[in-house]
Design a protein around this motif. Structure first.
Motif, short mmCIF file in Angstrom:
data_model
loop_
_atom_site.label_atom_id
_atom_site.label_comp_id
_atom_site.label_asym_id
_atom_site.label_seq_id
_atom_site.Cartn_x
_atom_site.Cartn_y
_atom_site.Cartn_z
N TYR A 165 -98.82 45.00 -19.86
CA TYR A 165 -100.23 45.16 -19.49
C TYR A 165 -100.49 44.29 -18.27
CZ TYR A 165 -101.17 47.01 -24.24
OH TYR A 165 -101.18 47.74 -25.41
N LEU A 171 -106.15 48.41 -24.36
CA LEU A 171 -105.89 49.40 -25.41
C LEU A 171 -107.06 49.32 -26.38
CD1 LEU A 171 -104.21 51.32 -27.20
CD2 LEU A 171 -102.83 49.36 -27.89
N HIS A 174 -108.06 51.02 -32.45
CA HIS A 174 -107.31 52.04 -33.20
C HIS A 174 -106.75 51.36 -34.45
CE1 HIS A 174 -104.34 49.83 -30.91
NE2 HIS A 174 -103.41 50.26 -31.76
N ASP A 176 -103.47 52.22 -35.90
CA ASP A 176 -101.99 52.35 -35.99
C ASP A 176 -101.55 53.33 -37.06
OD1 ASP A 176 -101.42 50.64 -33.92
OD2 ASP A 176 -100.48 49.09 -35.14
N VAL A 186 -95.89 42.60 -33.36
CA VAL A 186 -96.01 42.43 -31.91
C VAL A 186 -95.43 41.06 -31.58
CG1 VAL A 186 -97.50 42.72 -29.91
CG2 VAL A 186 -98.30 43.52 -32.14
N TYR A 188 -94.69 38.45 -28.50
CA TYR A 188 -95.19 38.22 -27.14
C TYR A 188 -94.21 37.40 -26.29
CZ TYR A 188 -99.52 39.84 -29.24
OH TYR A 188 -100.46 40.59 -29.89
N LEU A 201 -105.43 40.02 -28.64
CA LEU A 201 -105.38 41.05 -29.68
C LEU A 201 -106.59 40.80 -30.57
CD1 LEU A 201 -104.12 43.29 -31.43
CD2 LEU A 201 -102.63 41.56 -32.43
N HIS A 244 -107.84 47.39 -34.56
CA HIS A 244 -107.53 46.32 -33.60
C HIS A 244 -107.51 46.89 -32.19
CE1 HIS A 244 -103.77 48.31 -34.70
NE2 HIS A 244 -103.29 47.95 -33.51
N VAL A 246 -106.48 45.74 -27.75
CA VAL A 246 -106.03 44.75 -26.77
C VAL A 246 -107.12 44.66 -25.70
CG1 VAL A 246 -104.27 44.12 -25.06
CG2 VAL A 246 -103.59 45.26 -27.20
N ARG A 256 -98.74 40.82 -19.17
CA ARG A 256 -98.65 40.61 -20.62
C ARG A 256 -97.51 41.48 -21.13
NH1 ARG A 256 -100.58 42.85 -25.53
NH2 ARG A 256 -101.97 41.56 -26.81
N SER A 258 -94.73 42.49 -24.15
CA SER A 258 -94.53 42.40 -25.59
C SER A 258 -93.51 43.41 -26.09
CB SER A 258 -95.86 42.64 -26.31
OG SER A 258 -96.36 43.90 -25.94
N THR A 260 -93.07 45.65 -29.39
CA THR A 260 -93.98 46.04 -30.45
C THR A 260 -93.46 47.27 -31.19
OG1 THR A 260 -96.25 46.70 -30.89
CG2 THR A 260 -95.39 47.32 -28.78
N TRP A 262 -93.05 49.15 -35.53
CA TRP A 262 -93.47 49.22 -36.92
C TRP A 262 -92.29 49.22 -37.88
CZ3 TRP A 262 -95.56 51.78 -32.83
CH2 TRP A 262 -96.91 51.50 -32.56
N ARG A 278 -102.70 58.08 -31.27
CA ARG A 278 -102.09 57.90 -29.96
C ARG A 278 -100.64 58.36 -30.00
NH1 ARG A 278 -99.97 53.01 -27.79
NH2 ARG A 278 -100.63 52.04 -29.70
#
Ligand code: AKG
Ligand code: FE2
Length: 281
Positions: A165, A171, A174, A176, A186, A188, A201, A244, A246, A256, A258, A260, A262, A278
């Motif tokens: 970013y 962002l 949303h 997820d 996530v 960083y 976040l 959440h 960004v 930025r 990261s 990220t 799941w 998304r």
């Protein structure tokens, strides 16, 4: 030549003494219990974040946990673990060489790689020896820790994207929720990030309402902000309330960065009347 110097440096970093491990603090029983409570009972100290040894966890507004100094170097003394800075800075350089695709619509604007795990030859962890080590730690150390600690049923699927970013990127809110996503992570990798750089976040509270006889949740307002601190890992449960976003990046001089993705497992089908999902491709 500088190329040779580079090779020598990488070799040295990838020798076992230089390879980071998960911060041993996360294996302390006290901390595991706090995380377990946040992820299962739905109430830790009435939702107030609990601090334990450089980590924070809470069940409010939804179960999450922040682990500072997530990766560190093994040391002789169990109480003194050095941050794995040279490894992480080299990792960051390797990640920046990956192919990033700009992604933008009315909900987001940032740049992202394709999926990095399990697609060798396309983009993948194969392109970075250091990323391969991180992926191994996620599969072999963090996944068993999560199964044990949260008691959430997780299969062996882990996916991963690298995101960048820059100034004005964001962002929007949303949840997820996509089939089989159970825990979001996530990690960083931007050194010296501060709250004034934007890009927090932000976690949302939500309100419940009825929809076709089932309860659904709408985000209301930001109640917690997490600064994307270098070498910190955020974990949260993907659930009907895990809203959440960004915040917009304000700094013009920093990116930025990261990793990220799941952790996956079985999920109940849920009503999604008006949520846009998304696409991750
Ligand atoms: O980078 C972050 O802090 C969160 C990213 C996120 O929410 C996502 O990629 O779905
Ligand atoms: Fe997200």
């Amino acid at each position: 030549s500088s190329e040779n110097q580079n090779k020598t440096k990488l070799k040295k970093i990838s020798q076992s003494t230089y390879k980071p491990i998960l911060n041993p603090k996360i294996f302390e029983e006290n901390f595991r219990n706090q995380v377990r409570t946040a992820f299962t009972n739905g109430n830790v100290k009435n939702g107030e974040p609990v601090n334990h040894n450089n980590a924070v966890c809470s069940s409010q507004p939804f179960p999450y946990c922040i682990i500072n100094d997530f990766l560190c170097l093994p040391s002789n003394s169990t109480t003194d673990t050095e941050p794995a800075n040279s490894f992480l800075l080299e990792l960051k350089e390797q990640l920046l060489k990956l192919n990033f695709n700009p992604k933008s619509n009315d909900l987001y604007q940032f740049a992202q790689t394709s999926e990095l795990i399990g697609k060798p030859g396309i983009n993948g962890a194969n392109e970075s020896s250091l990323l391969r080590h991180v992926v191994t730690l996620l599969h072999h150390k963090l996944l068993p820790w999560l199964r044990d600690t949260t008691t959430i049923k997780l299969n062996d699927d882990v996916d991963m994207f690298c995101a960048q970013y820059k100034e004005t990127d964001y962002l929007l809110c949303h949840d997820d929720e996509l089939e089989n996503r159970r825990i979001a992570y996530v990690y960083y990798l931007s050194p010296d990030w501060s709250i004034n750089d934007g890009g927090a976040l932000q976690l949302f509270n939500s309100n419940q309402r009825e929809y076709n006889g089932s309860a659904i949740f709408d985000p209301s307002s930001v109640i917690h902000e997490i600064v994307p601190k270098f070498n910190s890992l955020v974990l949260f449960e993907v659930c009907p309330t895990s809203y959440h976003q960004v915040a917009e990046i304000i700094t013009s001089t920093k990116t930025r960065l990261s990793l990220t993705g799941w952790f996956h497992g079985p999920t109940e089908p849920r009503p999604h009347p008006d949520h846009q999902i998304r696409d991750q491709s």
